[in-house]
Write a protein that holds these residues in place. Structure first.
Motif, PDB file in Angstrom:
ATOM      1  N   ARG A 118       0.167  -6.389  -4.554  1.00  0.00           N
ATOM      2  CA  ARG A 118      -0.199  -5.015  -4.620  1.00  0.00           C
ATOM      3  C   ARG A 118      -1.469  -4.873  -3.915  1.00  0.00           C
ATOM      4  O   ARG A 118      -2.506  -5.655  -4.121  1.00  0.00           O
ATOM      5  N   GLU A 178       9.037   1.137  -8.190  1.00  0.00           N
ATOM      6  CA  GLU A 178      10.163   0.892  -7.331  1.00  0.00           C
ATOM      7  C   GLU A 178      10.150  -0.265  -6.506  1.00  0.00           C
ATOM      8  O   GLU A 178      10.911  -0.793  -6.281  1.00  0.00           O
ATOM      9  N   ALA A 179       8.915  -0.711  -6.245  1.00  0.00           N
ATOM     10  CA  ALA A 179       8.697  -1.990  -5.513  1.00  0.00           C
ATOM     11  C   ALA A 179       8.958  -2.944  -6.314  1.00  0.00           C
ATOM     12  O   ALA A 179       9.696  -4.176  -5.838  1.00  0.00           O
ATOM     13  N   ARG A 190       4.456   4.833 -10.136  1.00  0.00           N
ATOM     14  CA  ARG A 190       5.745   4.987  -9.652  1.00  0.00           C
ATOM     15  C   ARG A 190       6.076   4.076  -8.511  1.00  0.00           C
ATOM     16  O   ARG A 190       7.031   3.600  -8.186  1.00  0.00           O
ATOM     17  N   ASP A 191       5.278   4.107  -7.458  1.00  0.00           N
ATOM     18  CA  ASP A 191       5.246   3.162  -6.263  1.00  0.00           C
ATOM     19  C   ASP A 191       5.462   1.761  -6.882  1.00  0.00           C
ATOM     20  O   ASP A 191       6.532   0.942  -6.071  1.00  0.00           O
ATOM     21  N   PRO A 251      -1.434   2.511  -4.378  1.00  0.00           N
ATOM     22  CA  PRO A 251      -0.071   3.005  -4.558  1.00  0.00           C
ATOM     23  C   PRO A 251      -0.097   3.704  -6.167  1.00  0.00           C
ATOM     24  O   PRO A 251      -0.800   3.267  -6.897  1.00  0.00           O
ATOM     25  N   SER A 252       0.736   4.341  -6.315  1.00  0.00           N
ATOM     26  CA  SER A 252       0.958   5.217  -7.603  1.00  0.00           C
ATOM     27  C   SER A 252       1.766   4.137  -8.513  1.00  0.00           C
ATOM     28  O   SER A 252       2.463   3.064  -8.096  1.00  0.00           O
ATOM     29  N   MET A 271       4.792   0.747   1.409  1.00  0.00           N
ATOM     30  CA  MET A 271       5.824   0.539   0.411  1.00  0.00           C
ATOM     31  C   MET A 271       7.093   1.294   0.243  1.00  0.00           C
ATOM     32  O   MET A 271       8.347   0.874  -0.111  1.00  0.00           O
ATOM     33  N   PRO A 272       7.115   2.489   0.900  1.00  0.00           N
ATOM     34  CA  PRO A 272       8.381   3.178   0.927  1.00  0.00           C
ATOM     35  C   PRO A 272       9.326   2.756   1.758  1.00  0.00           C
ATOM     36  O   PRO A 272      10.637   2.736   1.441  1.00  0.00           O
ATOM     37  N   THR A 318       0.907  -1.247  -0.164  1.00  0.00           N
ATOM     38  CA  THR A 318      -0.036   0.140   0.103  1.00  0.00           C
ATOM     39  C   THR A 318       0.925   1.474   0.045  1.00  0.00           C
ATOM     40  O   THR A 318       2.081   1.163   0.291  1.00  0.00           O
ATOM     41  N   ARG A 319       0.257   2.379   0.033  1.00  0.00           N
ATOM     42  CA  ARG A 319       1.193   3.695  -0.243  1.00  0.00           C
ATOM     43  C   ARG A 319       1.787   4.027   1.409  1.00  0.00           C
ATOM     44  O   ARG A 319       2.685   4.511   1.311  1.00  0.00           O
TER      45      ARG A 319
END
Length: 352
Positions: free
Chosen positions: A198, A221-222, A217-218, A214-215, A176-177, A172-173
């Motif tokens: 996802r 990157e994941a 981009r997210d 998530p976007s 994920m970071p 999730t948003r």
């Protein structure tokens, strides 16, 4: 009725048909958590038949499932399957004695040492335990309960007993970071692999999809993080349970990461605690009941085939369609339903 009686008739060899590789058997709608991202369809559909059958009802459902030789794998899930206690062991034994592979999907909160030992003896593998983040605050926020420590303990315990703990991470948003940190953390706990899924809107997640989704981009990157981790840790299995279309990621080489695809109703079906059959455990579409009609017959139904037949407009002519099948059909189905409900609600409000 005892276990031996339930097993009668499951050892007769039959002509093998095209297999359904996995049947996700939802043992109960109840759970120890209240996850923001939960896709259980009964969380959003108030008319879904949620009541549990009395007495040995869940064993009758398992009987009906095992009557089909097209089922090769039974995934014990929920809700939280361990709320059934030792009944889960008996259900697992039924499937194993019938020659089926069995795995367990749990949040780990109720997993005891004795249960873990017996699952290993029965050959239940892997045991997938949800652990969303290295950070207890993030994990607990997503599950809306204080469950991080119990999930960590469950992974370590299954690993210590020689089992096959797989960590399930819903991307999730919010979590994920720090995916790279979480992957290293679960490796240190003894996890044998990671199932990354996802976030897919459905169930309770429909109410929070804009917060959690998530976007692009997210997701890119994941996937890069997963590919890098898989390359550095070849002893671990790294997979994506929900397809991420190449048009979203912008690449098709996933290295050692095993990428799933949507074949709901083909080599995957969902069956709930009442015997209701659905194309997958993400879709609310009930196509029949295996207590009323044999699973093999229901698998040939037009309703089930029609679920997968349409090609999304944006996928027409795409060279990768056969690879990803347009992403998750269940999520698309549920989100479209939810947006129609929201639109209808707003229209009624304006009229009032």
């Amino acid at each position: 009725m005892g276990l031996r009686d339930r097993m009668r008739g499951f050892f007769r060899p039959e002509k093998q048909k095209k297999p359904v590789l996995a049947a996700a058997l939802e043992l109960t709608p109840r759970c120890t958590a209240d996850c923001l991202y939960c896709y259980n369809v009964w969380k959003s559909h108030p008319d879904y038949p949620a009541g549990e059958l009395q007495d040995d009802g869940i064993f009758r459902v398992m009987d009906a499932l095992l009557a089909s030789n097209r089922v090769t794998l039974v995934s014990l899930t929920g809700g939280e399957p361990l709320l059934l206690g030792e009944k889960v062991l008996e259900l697992a034994a039924m499937a194993r004695l019938a020659g089926k592979g069995v795995n367990l999907v749990t949040n780990g909160y109720l997993l005891t040492r004795d249960l873990a030992k017996n699952f290993r003896r029965l050959g239940v593998k892997p045991i997938e335990i949800t652990l969303l983040s290295r950070d207890p605050g993030v994990h607990n926020k997503l599950q809306r309960c204080d469950s991080h420590a119990r999930a960590v303990q469950a992974v370590e315990m299954v690993a210590e007993l020689g089992g096959q703990p797989i960590v399930g991470i819903v991307g999730t948003r919010l979590n994920m970071p720090r995916l790279a940190d979480t992957l290293e953390f679960v490796k240190g706990l003894g996890a044998r692999g990671v199932m990354f899924t996802r976030f897919n809107p459905g169930g309770e997640g429909l109410r929070h999809w804009q917060e959690l989704a998530p976007s692009k981009r997210d997701l890119r990157e994941a996937m890069k993080t997963l590919i890098s981790f898989a390359a550095a840790n070849p002893e671990m299995s790294i997979s994506c349970g929900v397809p991420m279309p190449p048009c979203v990621l912008g690449f098709t080489d996933y290295g050692r990461v095993s990428m799933g695809y949507c074949n709901a109703g083909g080599d995957l079906v969902g069956v709930d605690w009442r015997g209701n059959l659905r194309p997958c455990n993400h879709s609310s579409l009930i196509t029949g009941n295996i207590l009323e009609k044999p699973l093999d017959d229901l698998l040939e139904s037009k309703v089930l085939k029609d679920f997968m037949a349409p090609v999304p407009q944006m996928c027409v002519g795409c060279q990768f369609y056969e690879q990803c099948k347009g992403g998750c059909r269940g999520a698309s189905w549920e989100l479209a339903w939810f947006l129609r409900q929201e639109k209808a609600g707003k229209s009624k409000a304006k009229k009032a």
